[in-house]
Write a protein that holds these residues in place. Structure first.
Motif: not given
Length: 345
Positions: A33, A35-36, A52-56, A85
């Motif tokens: 749940n 971001p990685q 973060d890896s979700k918004i990139r 990342e």
């Protein structure tokens, strides 16, 4: 935003005259749940970039940052962060293998950056990696070498000492990082140079509870909270809380002391809060104390809440969190990003 709060715990304080630029990277596994991968840039305790890896996408966290650089800055740093990342996700897998870990929740983190004393021109650099809350590798900036306190990190430290990573980071930390720090200080001078005095409260739930001295709403982000017993510093049974950010960009901190009601009656206890700026007068201090809690607030030369500033700076022991992320070269026109590539562990 959970991840940003996580990062801030690793920040330490330095004395007035010093400024800092910090970057934090964190890779996680086993937390679907979240971001990685997360990276945050912090100047003088104020977060100013986030990825973060979700918004990139690297984004500003301060209005002054959004207004000071162009779209090319964000595009370059986004691409650099995407590369970081990928490297960090690879590194966490490498380090998990070193520790013989497979399933479960794991973190691989790095904190690096520089501090600059605007009075002495002294420069210091730092670069620390951690795995699952423990130290993994640390840069000894004065000796110019990486070391590791754990066997699993020795191979990485030795590799970075010989493969060019060390020289790259020495160049970055000693020159490029400081150049960017000075730029960011100029970009955000209206915000970063502001001084807001703390509001201080002395609170106790009941006569047998600890007494808490609470300072909040101050900026920059450093206060010293000291307990005095009969005019002398007192450290026994004192618990100092973490420095925490407020939503408006200011900070808060607490210090609690546990003393028996009988000791309160026999002695005079005082809470001294230090932060740069004006003095807090006795009538400005809020308290719920009654006659059963004889807590003194020192005022004026004989006992004031003297406000002496300490600026948030690079963390050395990043408690359960060390975040990795690295700047690239920069120039006055912003033609380069402020982060550099992450080497393989």
């Amino acid at each position: 935003m959970q991840s940003v709060a996580l990062l801030l715990i690793g920040i330490q304080l330095v004395y007035a005259g010093k400024h800092s630029l910090q970057y934090f990277y964190t890779a996680t596994s086993g937390l679907p749940n979240l971001p990685q991968f997360v990276s945050v840039g912090i100047v003088d305790g104020q977060p100013f970039t986030y990825y973060d890896s979700k918004i990139r996408r690297m984004t500003p966290r301060q209005d002054w940052m959004a207004k000071s650089v162009g779209e090319d800055y964000w595009e370059r740093n986004t691409q650099a962060s995407i590369g970081s990342e990928q490297a960090f996700i690879n590194n966490i897998n490498v380090v998990k293998d070193r520790f013989n870990q497979t399933g479960g929740v794991h973190t691989y983190q790095e904190m690096y950056g520089c501090e600059w004393d605007d009075e002495t021109e002294e420069i210091n650099g730092f670069d620390e990696d951690g795995f699952d809350g423990g130290d993994f590798t640390t840069l000894d900036y004065k000796e110019k070498r990486y070391i590791s306190p754990v066997p699993q990190g020795l191979a990485t430290a030795e590799k970075w000492n010989r493969d060019g990573s060390l020289q790259q980071r020495k160049n970055y930390l000693g020159t490029i990082c400081v150049e960017w720090l000075k730029k960011y200080l100029e970009y955000g001078k209206s915000s970063l140079q502001k001084k807001v005095s703390p509001q201080v409260s002395v609170l106790q739930k009941d006569p047998s509870s600890p007494v808490t001295c609470h300072a909040t709403g101050f900026y920059p982000s450093g206060v010293t909270i000291t307990w005095m017993k009969n005019g002398r510093e007192h450290h026994e049974d004192v618990e100092v809380g973490e420095l925490l950010p407020n939503e408006d960009g200011t900070f808060q901190k607490t210090s609690s002391i546990t003393v028996t009601p009988d000791e309160w009656k026999k002695n005079e206890y005082s809470c001294v809060v230090e932060h740069q700026g004006k003095s807090v007068t006795e009538d400005e201090i809020r308290s719920n104390k009654g006659d059963s809690v004889p807590i003194g607030i020192i005022v004026g030369a004989l006992g004031a809440v003297v406000l002496l500033i300490i600026i948030v700076v690079a963390g050395y022991k990043v408690y359960q969190k060390k975040k990795g992320f690295k700047p690239v070269n920069g120039s006055d026109d912003g033609s380069n990003s402020s982060a550099h590539t992450v080497p393989q562990a």
